[in-house]
Enzyme design. Structure first.
Site, PDB file in Angstrom:
ATOM      1  N   HIS A 213      -8.842   4.220  -9.992  1.00 19.37           N
ATOM      2  CA  HIS A 213      -8.787   3.277  -8.868  1.00 19.37           C
ATOM      3  C   HIS A 213      -8.833   3.928  -7.496  1.00 19.37           C
ATOM      4  O   HIS A 213      -8.671   3.230  -6.494  1.00 19.37           O
ATOM      5  CB  HIS A 213      -7.513   2.430  -8.927  1.00 19.37           C
ATOM      6  CG  HIS A 213      -7.470   1.475 -10.059  1.00 19.37           C
ATOM      7  ND1 HIS A 213      -7.922   0.179  -9.967  1.00 19.37           N
ATOM      8  CD2 HIS A 213      -7.044   1.625 -11.328  1.00 19.37           C
ATOM      9  CE1 HIS A 213      -7.762  -0.430 -11.133  1.00 19.37           C
ATOM     10  NE2 HIS A 213      -7.225   0.437 -11.970  1.00 19.37           N
TER      11      HIS A 213
ATOM     12  N   LYS B 125      -4.161  -5.759   4.316  1.00 20.02           N
ATOM     13  CA  LYS B 125      -4.226  -4.769   3.238  1.00 20.02           C
ATOM     14  C   LYS B 125      -3.165  -3.719   3.522  1.00 20.02           C
ATOM     15  O   LYS B 125      -2.570  -3.731   4.607  1.00 20.02           O
ATOM     16  CB  LYS B 125      -5.613  -4.114   3.179  1.00 20.02           C
ATOM     17  CG  LYS B 125      -6.119  -3.659   4.554  1.00 20.02           C
ATOM     18  CD  LYS B 125      -7.524  -3.095   4.505  1.00 20.02           C
ATOM     19  CE  LYS B 125      -8.638  -4.116   4.553  1.00 20.02           C
ATOM     20  NZ  LYS B 125      -9.318  -4.340   3.291  1.00 20.02           N
ATOM     21  N   ARG B 126      -2.934  -2.823   2.568  1.00 17.41           N
ATOM     22  CA  ARG B 126      -2.003  -1.732   2.857  1.00 17.41           C
ATOM     23  C   ARG B 126      -2.462  -0.957   4.093  1.00 17.41           C
ATOM     24  O   ARG B 126      -3.658  -0.897   4.388  1.00 17.41           O
ATOM     25  CB  ARG B 126      -1.936  -0.765   1.658  1.00 17.41           C
ATOM     26  CG  ARG B 126      -1.058  -1.246   0.546  1.00 17.41           C
ATOM     27  CD  ARG B 126       0.388  -1.346   0.979  1.00 17.41           C
ATOM     28  NE  ARG B 126       1.005  -0.050   1.012  1.00 17.41           N
ATOM     29  CZ  ARG B 126       2.075   0.295   0.318  1.00 17.41           C
ATOM     30  NH1 ARG B 126       2.676  -0.585  -0.468  1.00 17.41           N
ATOM     31  NH2 ARG B 126       2.568   1.501   0.401  1.00 17.41           N
TER      32      ARG B 126
ATOM     33  N   LYS C 272      -8.497   3.113   5.622  1.00 16.70           N
ATOM     34  CA  LYS C 272      -8.883   1.703   5.756  1.00 16.70           C
ATOM     35  C   LYS C 272      -9.216   1.347   7.214  1.00 16.70           C
ATOM     36  O   LYS C 272      -9.755   0.309   7.504  1.00 16.70           O
ATOM     37  CB  LYS C 272      -7.777   0.793   5.236  1.00 16.70           C
ATOM     38  CG  LYS C 272      -7.539   0.951   3.721  1.00 16.70           C
ATOM     39  CD  LYS C 272      -6.422   0.065   3.241  1.00 16.70           C
ATOM     40  CE  LYS C 272      -6.000   0.339   1.807  1.00 16.70           C
ATOM     41  NZ  LYS C 272      -6.860  -0.296   0.798  1.00 16.70           N
TER      42      LYS C 272
ATOM     43  N   THR D 206     -10.229  -5.889  -3.031  1.00 16.47           N
ATOM     44  CA  THR D 206     -10.217  -7.202  -3.688  1.00 16.47           C
ATOM     45  C   THR D 206      -9.886  -8.292  -2.666  1.00 16.47           C
ATOM     46  O   THR D 206     -10.263  -9.452  -2.854  1.00 16.47           O
ATOM     47  CB  THR D 206      -9.195  -7.247  -4.851  1.00 16.47           C
ATOM     48  OG1 THR D 206      -7.992  -6.605  -4.426  1.00 16.47           O
ATOM     49  CG2 THR D 206      -9.740  -6.543  -6.070  1.00 16.47           C
TER      50      THR D 206
ATOM     51  N   LYS E  57     -11.254 -12.289  -1.998  1.00 15.06           N
ATOM     52  CA  LYS E  57     -10.415 -13.474  -1.758  1.00 15.06           C
ATOM     53  C   LYS E  57     -10.823 -14.150  -0.450  1.00 15.06           C
ATOM     54  O   LYS E  57     -10.849 -15.376  -0.338  1.00 15.06           O
ATOM     55  CB  LYS E  57      -8.933 -13.069  -1.707  1.00 15.06           C
ATOM     56  CG  LYS E  57      -8.429 -12.571  -3.047  1.00 15.06           C
ATOM     57  CD  LYS E  57      -7.149 -11.746  -2.956  1.00 15.06           C
ATOM     58  CE  LYS E  57      -6.987 -10.924  -4.233  1.00 15.06           C
ATOM     59  NZ  LYS E  57      -5.954  -9.886  -4.142  1.00 15.06           N
TER      60      LYS E  57
HETATM   61  C1  26V Z   1      -1.215   6.223  -5.762  1.00 21.51           C
HETATM   62  C2  26V Z   1      -0.095   6.696  -5.184  1.00 21.51           C
HETATM   63  C3  26V Z   1      -0.009   8.135  -4.931  1.00 21.51           C
HETATM   64  C4  26V Z   1       1.001   8.482  -3.920  1.00 21.51           C
HETATM   65  C5  26V Z   1       2.294   7.770  -4.222  1.00 21.51           C
HETATM   66  C6  26V Z   1       2.178   6.297  -4.240  1.00 21.51           C
HETATM   67  C7  26V Z   1       0.945   5.829  -4.888  1.00 21.51           C
HETATM   68  C8  26V Z   1       0.827   4.502  -5.217  1.00 21.51           C
HETATM   69  C9  26V Z   1      -0.305   4.032  -5.807  1.00 21.51           C
HETATM   70  C10 26V Z   1      -1.343   4.885  -6.042  1.00 21.51           C
HETATM   71  C11 26V Z   1      -2.594   4.376  -6.622  1.00 21.51           C
HETATM   72  C12 26V Z   1      -3.352   3.643  -5.609  1.00 21.51           C
HETATM   73  C13 26V Z   1      -4.594   3.158  -6.239  1.00 21.51           C
HETATM   74  C14 26V Z   1      -4.987   1.798  -5.733  1.00 21.51           C
HETATM   75  O1  26V Z   1      -4.182   0.926  -5.462  1.00 21.51           O
HETATM   76  N1  26V Z   1      -6.267   1.632  -5.654  1.00 21.51           N
HETATM   77  C15 26V Z   1      -6.847   0.368  -5.250  1.00 21.51           C
HETATM   78  O2  26V Z   1      -7.203  -0.298  -6.445  1.00 21.51           O
HETATM   79  C16 26V Z   1      -7.795  -1.549  -6.177  1.00 21.51           C
HETATM   80  C17 26V Z   1      -8.027  -2.202  -7.509  1.00 21.51           C
HETATM   81  O3  26V Z   1      -8.986  -1.505  -8.219  1.00 21.51           O
HETATM   82  C18 26V Z   1      -9.053  -1.365  -5.384  1.00 21.51           C
HETATM   83  O4  26V Z   1      -9.586  -2.621  -5.081  1.00 21.51           O
HETATM   84  C19 26V Z   1      -8.775  -0.614  -4.088  1.00 21.51           C
HETATM   85  O5  26V Z   1      -9.987  -0.323  -3.427  1.00 21.51           O
HETATM   86  C20 26V Z   1      -8.056   0.672  -4.401  1.00 21.51           C
HETATM   87  O6  26V Z   1      -7.641   1.309  -3.206  1.00 21.51           O
END
Ligand code: 26V
Length: 818
Positions: free
Chosen positions: A357, A545-546, A551, A653, A657
């Site tokens: 992801h 978004k986050r 971004k 996503t 929406k």
């Molecule tokens: C990674 C980390 C690493 C540092 C600590 C906290 C943390 C938390 C979550 C993640 C994974 C982040 C991956 C993520 O959310 N990706 C998003 O996934 C969506 C669904 O596929 C996608 O639409 C977004 O573009 C993508 O950023």
């Protein structure tokens, strides 16, 4: 699903719950009690239906999908479950007869916020779609006591407050304590040869943590099938022992108990320091071990063998966080069922698939090997074996390419690289949009892609569109139904038919009236919660978004500063009034992201204080972005900001929406924006910025110099001058330096200045297009019509067909009654 209950039955069932649970009647019950009683009646109906397909006794033999994810973001459930089961009106009337308002109850529900953002929400969208498509598919995760923090904005800055969602959110959970599992941490391994000449590994001196299941039932739209989201809560097997107290060991045993309970306390701690990392590692193993033990046991109980395990289960790994499922399954097979390594390995490989992801290097997980060995010694030894076998193969396949072999290694430089372990072990690896899937092959896992190109594929993300369109935007949904019939609720591709109305002025006018009414709704929410009055005739421009530098919320803010300067310079400049909405949470320790939130709020303050500007340009920072807040925002949005640096956003996503609610995208060619372009054409969106190839070329050239760029561009100079001073009394030195710092070439890592001119042009086109109301609404209609592709139903069917190899439930609709 058809409904066989009457209003009277539901009303009496609610009354009955009030009496038995709270000793109250409808006259004396509080809102909370009526809320609990209502949910509980609905939950009983769901449980009854669930029992038809999932009893504990050996039952159906269809293959099941197990969706493993550290994060799920279900948001609220009451409205969604009522909608899916088609009982909204009956409940509304029943409550009405008792003197209560369904909408008010729905608004009371806390979000289940067991995730950070896109990845977690996607997992929940897929559970909805799996149930809708009648595919047996269960989620597994952690029952965090505290979900994603509640964001408060105080003096323009983000503050984090605990999110104790369970105080009301527990109504949806079914505790199944009898199905507990035991998870082992720490200890030592002992090896011994058995009389049959096998090496037997025994694990000694470990600490046990108990995992208790709390199941959330997942409804699908008009589907007889309910799936489950199994959330594990951690607890300790230690009970208070007064004898230990007398021996002075009481505190010691309480400490161990505390350690166990802390595991499921809170969603994802910071990933920075060692203690935090250890807790996260424990969280991962905790829910993975409990889930895998449960699955193997259940399978063995049902079939009496593990021979067909891989035929009955597709185990999906949502990003690398659940990767430990791979060695944990091997452990169970080899240590507990005495399987040979090769058989165990083959089985695991046939079960496991993995979705990536993100390409952001800081998010690719790895664990320090020494910490891992200490905490999970058996898993460590199994990963060593996987790594040893990989090494032998790589020496054969790439004998002269040492650096490629090193890149692909699972164990390297004292780290365990979870992504490599995943790709090594999974039968399929997929990206989440076309572009992202290409990048994965080319840049992230090039060696693996050379060895086994067939392993890589892509499934473009999808959303539970009924939540954002039918439930959140009922007026639009009614209009669509009037125009093309109700089939789009089950098959989003039907939305294409809306295209025939592109020249129907009456339809376009009604579309714009609905948007206006949704804008008014959002405006009153803002007025009620923030005391700010908005102009519903201004353009509602949304970036939600986050908060992350890639971004580029900062690009949007810089453009707002540009518009501000323009109005200041020429008070008569002809601009459509715009309200820029932001909503974003920042990781608690992500300093510059928090500064950007502060900047957005300071710009809001500066604009508001200026009478020459405030009616033409507004910034609203909506506090505490969440699933339920997004359901308020999406229907009211007209412009969707999807402006990440090309190559960085895996899919997005929120873009989907917003699109399905008729917003027009201002975006880069990144993530699923590429698919949006394919759906609507260049003339129905506002593209800007460098392509991935252009970004790559610029990076490769090493010649990017934002300082120079600023000096040679009058607009940029003016914006940055403003940014280098005080904004609403606050200085944003670090934000300024992140763009143009001392050693110029290391700043502006996401090329904001480079893309600025092109962004500004795209925004001018937005302004122009908005003046032509008919044209704007036609574009909007085109976007809604093209958004069907982004249905999660389509996405899970692709997964089912190409990755999981599971068929939808046989004899699907035969007992679609509850
Ligand atoms: C990674 C980390 C690493 C540092 C600590 C906290 C943390 C938390 C979550 C993640 C994974 C982040 C991956 C993520 O959310 N990706 C998003 O996934 C969506 C669904 O596929 C996608 O639409 C977004 O573009 C993508 O950023």
């Amino acid at each position: 699903m058809n409904m066989t209950h009457t209003t009277t039955e539901i009303r009496e069932a609610i009354r009955d719950k009030l009496q038995r649970h709270f000793g109250r009647d409808s006259e004396t019950a509080t809102q909370k009690q009526i809320y609990r009683a209502t949910c509980s009646v609905l939950r009983d109906m769901m449980t009854e239906q669930w029992m038809k397909h999932h009893c504990d006794e050996p039952g159906h033999e269809e293959k099941e999908v197990i969706y493993l994810s550290m994060e799920f973001l279900p948001g609220t459930s009451l409205r969604n479950n009522l909608f899916n089961l088609n009982v909204t009106e009956i409940f509304r009337d029943a409550l009405d007869q008792l003197g209560f308002d369904l909408e008010k109850l729905q608004d009371m529900e806390p979000d289940a916020g067991l995730g950070n953002g896109g990845l977690g929400r996607l997992a929940s969208c897929y559970l909805d779609a799996l149930a809708t498509q009648r595919i047996f598919g269960h989620g597994m995760s952690i029952c965090y006591e505290y979900g994603i923090f509640k964001q408060k904005i105080r003096d323009g800055r983000q503050e984090e407050l605990p999110d104790d969602w369970l105080t009301l959110g527990d109504v949806w959970l079914v505790p199944k304590d009898d199905e507990f599992e035991e998870v082992r941490f720490g200890g030592k391994l002992e090896e011994a040869w058995t009389t049959e000449g096998k090496l037997k590994v025994t694990h000694k001196g470990y600490t046990t943590v108990v995992a208790l299941p709390r199941d959330m039932l997942i409804t699908g739209y008009d589907s007889p099938l309910l799936n489950t989201l199994r959330l594990w809560e951690s607890t300790s097997p230690i009970t208070i022992d007064m004898k230990l107290f007398a021996e002075g060991k009481y505190l010691q045993s309480m400490e161990e108990k505390h350690m166990a309970e802390v595991i499921s306390k809170i969603l994802y701690p910071e990933d920075a320091h060692r203690e935090g990392k250890l807790l996260r590692m424990k969280q991962q193993y905790f829910f993975i071990s409990a889930s895998m033990q449960y699955l193997v046991k259940k399978h063995f109980r049902q079939y009496g063998t593990l021979d067909n395990f891989q035929d009955k289960l597709a185990i999906h790994i949502n990003d690398t966080h659940p990767t430990m499922a791979i060695p944990e399954l091997i452990r169970i097979f080899v240590d507990e069922y005495e399987m040979d390594w090769n058989d165990a390995w083959d089985k695991v490989r046939q079960c496991i698939s993995y979705t990536n992801h993100t390409v952001m290097p800081e998010a690719l997980e790895s664990w320090p090997e020494d910490l891992f060995r200490e905490t999970l010694p058996r898993l460590h030894s199994l990963i060593q074996e996987i790594n040893r076998r990989q090494h032998i193969r790589l020496m054969q396949n790439f004998p002269n390419e040492e650096s490629l072999r090193n890149e692909m290694a699972i164990l390297a430089k004292g780290q365990i690289r979870m992504a490599n372990l995943c790709v090594e072990s999974a039968h399929t690896v997929n990206g989440v949009s076309g572009l992202h899937s290409q990048i994965i092959r080319k840049d992230l896992f090039p060696g693996f892609a050379r060895e086994t190109p067939g392993k890589f594929t892509g499934v473009t993300n999808g959303i539970a569109y009924r939540r954002w369109l039918c439930q959140a935007n009922p007026q639009l949904c009614d209009l669509i139904e009037e125009l093309i019939g109700g089939r789009f609720r089950k098959d989003a591709s039907e939305l294409e038919q809306l295209r025939k109305y592109e020249d129907d002025k009456n339809v376009l006018r009604r579309l714009s009236e609905i948007k206006k009414s949704n804008k008014r709704n959002l405006a009153s929410y803002v007025e009620n919660t923030m005391g700010i009055r908005l102009d519903a005739d201004s353009v509602f421009d949304v970036q939600v978004k986050r908060l992350h530098e890639y971004k580029r919320q900062l690009l949007n803010l810089m453009h707002i500063l540009y518009l501000y300067l323009k109005i200041k310079e020429n008070p008569n400049s002809d601009l459509c009034p715009r309200t820029f909405f932001f909503a974003a949470k920042s990781a608690a320790g992500y300093h510059i992201a928090k500064e950007i939130i502060h900047l957005a709020n300071s710009i809001a303050g500066m604009l508001e204080k200026d009478p020459a500007v405030r009616d033409r340009l507004k910034v609203v920072f909506l506090e505490n972005y969440s699933v339920s807040l997004s359901e308020r925002i999406m229907p009211a949005a007209e412009v969707s900001e999807q402006i990440s640096l090309a190559g960085k956003e895996a899919s997005g996503t929120g873009n989907m929406k917003l699109m399905i609610n008729g917003a027009l995208t201002v975006g880069t060619l990144d993530g699923a924006n590429v698919e949006i372009l394919r759906q609507v054409g260049n003339e129905n969106m506002f593209l800007f910025g460098m392509t991935v190839e252009e970004v790559e070329a610029l990076v490769r050239s090493g010649s990017y110099d934002p300082w120079n760029l600023m000096q040679s561009d009058a607009d940029l100079s003016a914006i940055l001058r403003l940014l280098s001073g005080k904004i609403d009394g606050v200085r944003f030195t670090e934000v300024f330096h992140s763009l143009t710092a001392g050693d110029h070439k290391n700043s502006d890592a996401y090329f904001i200045l480079q893309d600025f001119a092109s962004y500004k042009e795209a925004q001018q086109k937005v302004d122009q297009a908005y003046r032509d109301t008919l044209r704007w609404n036609r574009m909007s209609l085109h976007n809604i019509a093209g958004a069907g592709l982004f249905s999660a139903d389509r996405a899970v069917l692709e997964y089912a067909d190409r990755i999981w190899h599971v068929p939808p439930m046989a004899n699907g609709g035969s007992d679609a009654h509850i």
